[in-house]
Motif scaffolding. Structure first.
Motif, PDB file in Angstrom:
ATOM      1  N   ARG A  30      -3.382  40.706  14.501  1.00  0.00           N
ATOM      2  CA  ARG A  30      -4.315  41.808  14.305  1.00  0.00           C
ATOM      3  C   ARG A  30      -4.720  42.463  15.623  1.00  0.00           C
ATOM      4  O   ARG A  30      -5.324  43.540  15.622  1.00  0.00           O
ATOM      5  CB  ARG A  30      -5.569  41.336  13.565  1.00  0.00           C
ATOM      6  N   PHE A  31      -4.416  41.826  16.741  1.00  0.00           N
ATOM      7  CA  PHE A  31      -4.797  42.358  18.042  1.00  0.00           C
ATOM      8  C   PHE A  31      -3.663  43.168  18.653  1.00  0.00           C
ATOM      9  O   PHE A  31      -2.486  42.871  18.454  1.00  0.00           O
ATOM     10  CB  PHE A  31      -5.205  41.229  18.990  1.00  0.00           C
ATOM     11  N   ASP A  32      -4.021  44.188  19.404  1.00  0.00           N
ATOM     12  CA  ASP A  32      -3.033  45.031  20.054  1.00  0.00           C
ATOM     13  C   ASP A  32      -2.378  44.340  21.233  1.00  0.00           C
ATOM     14  O   ASP A  32      -1.240  44.652  21.589  1.00  0.00           O
ATOM     15  CB  ASP A  32      -3.667  46.350  20.483  1.00  0.00           C
ATOM     16  N   ALA A  33      -3.086  43.415  21.848  1.00  0.00           N
ATOM     17  CA  ALA A  33      -2.522  42.642  22.937  1.00  0.00           C
ATOM     18  C   ALA A  33      -3.285  41.342  23.094  1.00  0.00           C
ATOM     19  O   ALA A  33      -4.484  41.262  22.813  1.00  0.00           O
ATOM     20  CB  ALA A  33      -2.550  43.423  24.245  1.00  0.00           C
ATOM     21  N   MET A  34      -2.572  40.333  23.541  1.00  0.00           N
ATOM     22  CA  MET A  34      -3.174  39.087  23.975  1.00  0.00           C
ATOM     23  C   MET A  34      -2.828  38.923  25.441  1.00  0.00           C
ATOM     24  O   MET A  34      -1.746  39.325  25.878  1.00  0.00           O
ATOM     25  CB  MET A  34      -2.634  37.902  23.175  1.00  0.00           C
ATOM     26  N   ALA A  35      -3.731  38.337  26.189  1.00  0.00           N
ATOM     27  CA  ALA A  35      -3.519  38.265  27.627  1.00  0.00           C
ATOM     28  C   ALA A  35      -4.145  37.027  28.228  1.00  0.00           C
ATOM     29  O   ALA A  35      -5.049  36.416  27.658  1.00  0.00           O
ATOM     30  CB  ALA A  35      -4.089  39.512  28.308  1.00  0.00           C
ATOM     31  N   THR A  52       2.201  42.353  23.926  1.00  0.00           N
ATOM     32  CA  THR A  52       1.805  43.332  22.929  1.00  0.00           C
ATOM     33  C   THR A  52       2.025  42.797  21.528  1.00  0.00           C
ATOM     34  O   THR A  52       2.621  41.736  21.325  1.00  0.00           O
ATOM     35  CB  THR A  52       2.597  44.634  23.086  1.00  0.00           C
ATOM     36  N   ARG A  53       1.571  43.551  20.565  1.00  0.00           N
ATOM     37  CA  ARG A  53       1.736  43.187  19.171  1.00  0.00           C
ATOM     38  C   ARG A  53       3.209  42.990  18.818  1.00  0.00           C
ATOM     39  O   ARG A  53       3.545  42.141  17.982  1.00  0.00           O
ATOM     40  CB  ARG A  53       1.129  44.273  18.281  1.00  0.00           C
ATOM     41  N   THR A  54       4.082  43.766  19.448  1.00  0.00           N
ATOM     42  CA  THR A  54       5.503  43.699  19.165  1.00  0.00           C
ATOM     43  C   THR A  54       6.245  42.682  20.019  1.00  0.00           C
ATOM     44  O   THR A  54       7.462  42.543  19.895  1.00  0.00           O
ATOM     45  CB  THR A  54       6.159  45.077  19.335  1.00  0.00           C
ATOM     46  N   GLY A  55       5.528  41.980  20.880  1.00  0.00           N
ATOM     47  CA  GLY A  55       6.141  40.912  21.638  1.00  0.00           C
ATOM     48  C   GLY A  55       6.625  41.270  23.021  1.00  0.00           C
ATOM     49  O   GLY A  55       7.319  40.460  23.651  1.00  0.00           O
ATOM     50  N   ILE A 100      -7.658  47.857  20.196  1.00  0.00           N
ATOM     51  CA  ILE A 100      -7.871  49.262  20.521  1.00  0.00           C
ATOM     52  C   ILE A 100      -8.357  49.988  19.284  1.00  0.00           C
ATOM     53  O   ILE A 100      -7.709  49.945  18.239  1.00  0.00           O
ATOM     54  CB  ILE A 100      -6.584  49.903  21.060  1.00  0.00           C
ATOM     55  N   ARG A 101      -9.490  50.649  19.416  1.00  0.00           N
ATOM     56  CA  ARG A 101     -10.095  51.375  18.317  1.00  0.00           C
ATOM     57  C   ARG A 101      -9.973  52.881  18.552  1.00  0.00           C
ATOM     58  O   ARG A 101      -9.273  53.334  19.443  1.00  0.00           O
ATOM     59  CB  ARG A 101     -11.557  50.966  18.154  1.00  0.00           C
ATOM     60  N   ASN A 107     -12.160  46.831  22.052  1.00  0.00           N
ATOM     61  CA  ASN A 107     -12.888  45.579  21.899  1.00  0.00           C
ATOM     62  C   ASN A 107     -12.133  44.485  22.638  1.00  0.00           C
ATOM     63  O   ASN A 107     -10.933  44.316  22.443  1.00  0.00           O
ATOM     64  CB  ASN A 107     -13.028  45.192  20.429  1.00  0.00           C
ATOM     65  N   ASN A 108     -12.834  43.769  23.474  1.00  0.00           N
ATOM     66  CA  ASN A 108     -12.259  42.650  24.207  1.00  0.00           C
ATOM     67  C   ASN A 108     -12.981  41.368  23.837  1.00  0.00           C
ATOM     68  O   ASN A 108     -14.207  41.319  23.832  1.00  0.00           O
ATOM     69  CB  ASN A 108     -12.359  42.864  25.709  1.00  0.00           C
ATOM     70  N   TYR A 109     -12.198  40.349  23.556  1.00  0.00           N
ATOM     71  CA  TYR A 109     -12.733  39.041  23.235  1.00  0.00           C
ATOM     72  C   TYR A 109     -12.217  38.049  24.262  1.00  0.00           C
ATOM     73  O   TYR A 109     -11.057  38.114  24.668  1.00  0.00           O
ATOM     74  CB  TYR A 109     -12.320  38.615  21.826  1.00  0.00           C
TER      75      TYR A 109
END
Length: 120
Positions: A30-35, A52-55, A100-101, A107-109
């Motif tokens: 569900r997130f646009d990116a993980m980092a 990214t969402r697509t890897g 990304i909204r 939004n950053n978690y």
């Protein structure tokens, strides 16, 4: 609230390896990116690697060829494999999820961080 829990940090000698993990409370798809970010004492937090969402992965120049970011979507987990560690890699490593909204709102978690210490 999204929860991110890091684990796997520790003390390692220069040249050694560690793998740190980030378990999310929600589907990482569900997130646009993980980092992964890191922050050394007295220094600004810096981006280490993201996916990214697509890897598609991206790495900071300082870790290219040494670190590998991967994910297990089914397990809601991202990993950072760190090889050929150097003392300058010493930092608290933080997991980040970005959503990304509209209108550029992001939004950053963040996780609580895991300490990685590399001895010389």
């Amino acid at each position: 609230q999204v929860q991110l829990v890091e684990s796997g940090g520790g003390l390692v000698q220069a040249g050694g390896s560690l793998r740190i993990s980030c378990k999310a409370s929600e589907r990482i798809a569900r997130f646009d990116a993980m980092a992964w970010y890191r922050q050394a004492p007295g220094k600004q937090r810096e981006l280490v690697a993201d996916i990214t969402r697509t890897g598609i992965t991206n790495y900071a120049d300082s870790v290219k060829g040494r670190f590998t970011l991967s994910r297990d979507v089914a397990e809601n987990t991202v990993y950072l494999q760190m090889n050929s560690l150097k003392p300058e890699d010493t930092a608290v490593y933080y997991c980040n999820a970005k959503q990304i909204r509209y209108a550029g709102l992001v939004n950053n978690y963040w996780g609580q961080g895991t300490q990685v210490t590399v001895s010389s």
